[in-house]
Design a protein around this motif. Structure first.
Motif, mmCIF file in Angstrom:
data_model
loop_
_atom_site.group_PDB
_atom_site.id
_atom_site.type_symbol
_atom_site.label_atom_id
_atom_site.label_comp_id
_atom_site.label_asym_id
_atom_site.label_seq_id
_atom_site.Cartn_x
_atom_site.Cartn_y
_atom_site.Cartn_z
ATOM 1 N N CYS A 29 0.848 -1.204 0.000
ATOM 2 C CA CYS A 29 0.000 0.000 0.000
ATOM 3 C C CYS A 29 0.881 1.251 0.000
ATOM 4 O O CYS A 29 1.711 1.439 0.895
ATOM 5 C CB CYS A 29 -0.924 0.003 1.214
ATOM 6 S SG CYS A 29 -1.927 1.511 1.300
ATOM 7 N N VAL A 30 0.673 2.082 -1.036
ATOM 8 C CA VAL A 30 1.472 3.313 -1.148
ATOM 9 C C VAL A 30 0.649 4.534 -0.734
ATOM 10 O O VAL A 30 1.031 5.668 -1.004
ATOM 11 C CB VAL A 30 2.033 3.492 -2.578
ATOM 12 C CG1 VAL A 30 3.007 2.388 -2.918
ATOM 13 C CG2 VAL A 30 0.898 3.543 -3.607
ATOM 14 N N HIS A 31 -0.491 4.276 -0.091
ATOM 15 C CA HIS A 31 -1.329 5.347 0.499
ATOM 16 C C HIS A 31 -1.844 6.346 -0.536
ATOM 17 O O HIS A 31 -2.047 7.507 -0.221
ATOM 18 C CB HIS A 31 -0.566 6.080 1.613
ATOM 19 C CG HIS A 31 0.178 5.167 2.529
ATOM 20 N ND1 HIS A 31 -0.454 4.228 3.314
ATOM 21 C CD2 HIS A 31 1.513 5.017 2.765
ATOM 22 C CE1 HIS A 31 0.448 3.541 3.992
ATOM 23 N NE2 HIS A 31 1.640 3.986 3.680
ATOM 24 N N CYS A 32 -2.061 5.899 -1.773
ATOM 25 C CA CYS A 32 -2.480 6.835 -2.822
ATOM 26 C C CYS A 32 -3.948 7.247 -2.666
ATOM 27 O O CYS A 32 -4.356 8.291 -3.159
ATOM 28 C CB CYS A 32 -2.262 6.198 -4.198
ATOM 29 S SG CYS A 32 -3.290 4.737 -4.457
ATOM 30 N N GLY A 33 -4.743 6.429 -2.019
ATOM 31 C CA GLY A 33 -6.156 6.764 -1.794
ATOM 32 C C GLY A 33 -7.061 6.483 -2.979
ATOM 33 O O GLY A 33 -8.249 6.829 -2.942
ATOM 34 N N ARG A 55 -8.069 1.789 7.073
ATOM 35 C CA ARG A 55 -8.059 0.519 7.805
ATOM 36 C C ARG A 55 -6.694 -0.159 7.714
ATOM 37 O O ARG A 55 -6.235 -0.786 8.672
ATOM 38 C CB ARG A 55 -9.161 -0.402 7.260
ATOM 39 C CG ARG A 55 -10.552 0.111 7.587
ATOM 40 C CD ARG A 55 -11.649 -0.860 7.214
ATOM 41 N NE ARG A 55 -12.936 -0.350 7.643
ATOM 42 C CZ ARG A 55 -13.933 0.007 6.839
ATOM 43 N NH1 ARG A 55 -13.801 -0.129 5.528
ATOM 44 N NH2 ARG A 55 -15.057 0.472 7.325
ATOM 45 N N ILE A 56 -6.051 -0.030 6.565
ATOM 46 C CA ILE A 56 -4.702 -0.601 6.445
ATOM 47 C C ILE A 56 -3.769 0.122 7.424
ATOM 48 O O ILE A 56 -2.951 -0.495 8.116
ATOM 49 C CB ILE A 56 -4.196 -0.493 4.985
ATOM 50 C CG1 ILE A 56 -5.004 -1.443 4.095
ATOM 51 C CG2 ILE A 56 -2.703 -0.822 4.897
ATOM 52 C CD1 ILE A 56 -4.777 -1.264 2.601
ATOM 53 N N TYR A 57 -3.926 1.429 7.501
ATOM 54 C CA TYR A 57 -3.114 2.221 8.431
ATOM 55 C C TYR A 57 -3.343 1.734 9.872
ATOM 56 O O TYR A 57 -2.393 1.548 10.642
ATOM 57 C CB TYR A 57 -3.486 3.703 8.288
ATOM 58 C CG TYR A 57 -2.848 4.588 9.328
ATOM 59 C CD1 TYR A 57 -1.545 5.083 9.159
ATOM 60 C CD2 TYR A 57 -3.534 4.919 10.493
ATOM 61 C CE1 TYR A 57 -0.961 5.875 10.135
ATOM 62 C CE2 TYR A 57 -2.952 5.709 11.467
ATOM 63 C CZ TYR A 57 -1.665 6.192 11.282
ATOM 64 O OH TYR A 57 -1.091 6.962 12.247
ATOM 65 N N GLY A 93 -2.097 -3.444 -6.414
ATOM 66 C CA GLY A 93 -2.313 -4.874 -6.169
ATOM 67 C C GLY A 93 -2.359 -5.251 -4.702
ATOM 68 O O GLY A 93 -2.004 -6.382 -4.342
ATOM 69 N N VAL A 94 -2.812 -4.339 -3.855
ATOM 70 C CA VAL A 94 -2.910 -4.676 -2.428
ATOM 71 C C VAL A 94 -3.952 -5.781 -2.239
ATOM 72 O O VAL A 94 -5.073 -5.668 -2.723
ATOM 73 C CB VAL A 94 -3.290 -3.427 -1.592
ATOM 74 C CG1 VAL A 94 -3.657 -3.817 -0.155
ATOM 75 C CG2 VAL A 94 -2.124 -2.437 -1.583
ATOM 76 N N GLN A 95 -3.537 -6.844 -1.540
ATOM 77 C CA GLN A 95 -4.459 -7.965 -1.274
ATOM 78 C C GLN A 95 -5.080 -7.731 0.104
ATOM 79 O O GLN A 95 -4.684 -8.344 1.103
ATOM 80 C CB GLN A 95 -3.699 -9.279 -1.345
ATOM 81 C CG GLN A 95 -3.194 -9.573 -2.742
ATOM 82 C CD GLN A 95 -2.232 -10.730 -2.736
ATOM 83 O OE1 GLN A 95 -1.049 -10.599 -2.444
ATOM 84 N NE2 GLN A 95 -2.770 -11.896 -3.020
HETATM 85 S S1 SF4 Z 1 -4.912 0.085 -0.933
HETATM 86 FE FE1 SF4 Z 1 -4.110 0.519 -2.979
HETATM 87 S S2 SF4 Z 1 -5.421 2.157 -3.771
HETATM 88 FE FE2 SF4 Z 1 -5.732 2.070 -1.539
HETATM 89 S S3 SF4 Z 1 -4.287 3.554 -0.708
HETATM 90 FE FE3 SF4 Z 1 -3.236 1.571 -0.694
HETATM 91 S S4 SF4 Z 1 -2.135 1.501 -2.647
HETATM 92 FE FE4 SF4 Z 1 -3.636 3.145 -2.836
#
Ligand code: SF4
Ligand code: SF4
Length: 446
Positions: A29-33, A55-57, A93-95
């Motif tokens: 996850c590169v936090h692009c949103g 949620r990933i954060y 491609g975040v799973q």
């Molecule tokens: S899950 Fe994917 S689209 Fe969402 S912030 Fe992370 S990298 Fe970006």
């Protein structure tokens, strides 16, 4: 890409939350949103912590021991539908589900009974009754009798059902029309005409009890398309509800039982007609990856097919009887996001003469069913159900198709009070009607 190092404590303490998550998955996850606008809870609430990125954060913060697993963190994670729309939207491609599901499993293990999203009796019902078709049928007997006598409508009109406890009322409101008698599927349908394939069919548990006619239609559609259809009697629940609720050991046990049962015959495919079940079958390799059954799980998953996908691979025999209806198709999350199947059901519906498939706004946004979510999180489930119903209403469609039992229940619940009559059904019901000329009620009654 963010390159935070693996915390030193991560590998050392196996009891720690997140110890069984592949930490590298967080780093994708590169936090692009770019996922936020695809997320149903973000669409409804507009809050970052109710988005995939948020949620990933949170999960990573807990795993890194920078954040406590307090009630607020749990709340944001409980509200996630595990619909996987974020995976479709994510360009990196975040799973996501491979982060959420083990994280939830750890949350469940560490959670006192009083903090469970579902009360004890409902968890018991969900995991011990709803996962066994014969128990579901018995549990539904009073509802079948009430419906057959027309008393359900009387009780609803008198306001009596409003006096039921909330959770029981929610379950009662979801019930579709039930035949008085359950007609069990035989365990074998021989192919019609030249045999083109041999398949095993997962009948499902809730599906078999609530949508028996759809199971019959599915088996007969496969039969008409030249398939020997085998329906193993001692198959068990696919384990999807357990996996999504974080009950990994139970899901693994069910997967092992199904592998043992389905490997008794050599088949070309193991077919499911419920998106959630099909996605769960395709995950058996992943679910059993750390167990001695890892390879068997992968072999099983390699044969699992959604029925729409399977028929399009086989080459469907075109149906001939017209169904002159404007129709909309709702993408079940576990078909479009988890299995990446979008075109196959639409292509099958397009084969039906007279059926005019219209476009649906937000077709891939979750309807709020999401396994047991509509029981655990009824408020958000209702918001999403109403959102879906209003988009469906706007299409003017008289038929709504979706390939998942939970979506069928949820969409029916939220459309039944809207003006007009609609046929809400599975694509296999539509195909069967068009193969046989058995018109659905909406066409018979005008
Ligand atoms: S899950 Fe994917 S689209 Fe969402 S912030 Fe992370 S990298 Fe970006
Ligand atoms: S799984 Fe669905 S609800 Fe959960 S974060 Fe992803 S898009 Fe949002």
């Amino acid at each position: 890409m963010t390159t935070l190092p693996l915390p030193m404590s991560a590998a050392a303490d196996s009891s720690r939350i997140g110890a069984d998550i592949d930490y590298e998955l967080f780093l994708d996850c590169v936090h692009c949103g770019l996922c936020t606008s695809a997320c149903p809870t973000y669409l409804e609430l507009g809050t970052e912590m109710d988005s995939p990125r948020g949620r990933i954060y949170l999960m990573r913060g807990v795993v890194d021991q920078r954040l406590p697993l307090d009630s607020q963190v749990k709340r944001h994670l409980d509200l996630c539908l595990d619909c996987r729309a974020c995976e479709t939207a994510c360009p990196s491609g975040v799973q996501y589900h491979q982060l959420l599901e083990p994280f939830r499993a750890a949350m469940q293990r560490n959670r006192p009974a009083a903090e469970q999203p579902l009360p004890g009796w409902q968890r018991w019902l969900l995991f011990n009754v709803l996962t066994q078709a014969h128990w579901v049928r018995w549990a539904l007997l009073p509802a079948r009798v009430l419906q057959a006598l027309g008393l359900d409508r009387l009780l609803a009109a008198s306001g009596w059902s409003r006096r039921l406890p909330d959770r029981l009322r929610q379950m009662q409101e979801m019930l579709p029309e039930l035949p008085l008698r359950h007609r069990p599927l035989p365990n074998f349908f021989p192919a019609k005409g030249k045999r083109r394939a041999v398949v095993a069919l997962l009948a499902g548990c809730v599906n078999d009890a609530l949508f028996s006619a759809t199971n019959w239609a599915t088996a007969r559609v496969l039969q008409l398309n030249g398939c020997d259809v085998w329906i193993p009697r001692d198959q068990v629940c696919c384990g999807a509800l357990h996996a999504h609720a974080g009950c990994e050991a139970e899901a693994q046990s069910l997967a092992r039982q199904n592998i043992e049962v389905f490997q008794r015959r050599s088949v070309d495919a193991i077919v499911a007609n419920v998106a959630g079940c099909g996605a769960a079958l395709k995950e058996y390799g992943h679910l059993l990856a750390a167990t001695p059954q890892a390879q068997a799980g992968q072999r099983f998953a390699g044969k699992a097919r959604d029925v729409n996908e399977f028929l399009m691979e086989l080459g469907p025999i075109p149906p001939t009887h017209p169904l002159p209806l404007k129709a909309a198709y709702h993408d079940a999350c576990h078909l479009c996001h988890a299995q990446q199947i979008r075109q196959a059901p639409r292509a099958l519906l397009a084969l039906i003469p007279g059926l005019q498939l219209t476009t649906l706004d937000e077709a891939e946004v979750c309807c709020g069913a999401a396994g047991s979510y509509n029981l655990a999180e009824p408020d958000m489930a209702d918001r999403l159900g109403q959102r879906k119903a209003s988009h469906l209403l706007a299409t003017g469609a008289r038929a709504v198709f979706t390939a998942n039992a939970g979506c069928l229940l949820q969409i029916r619940k939220h459309m039944q009070s809207l003006p007009g009559r609609r046929w809400i059904a599975h694509p296999m019901d539509a195909l069967w009607a068009s193969y046989t000329g058995e018109s659905p009620a909406i066409l018979r009654k005008g």
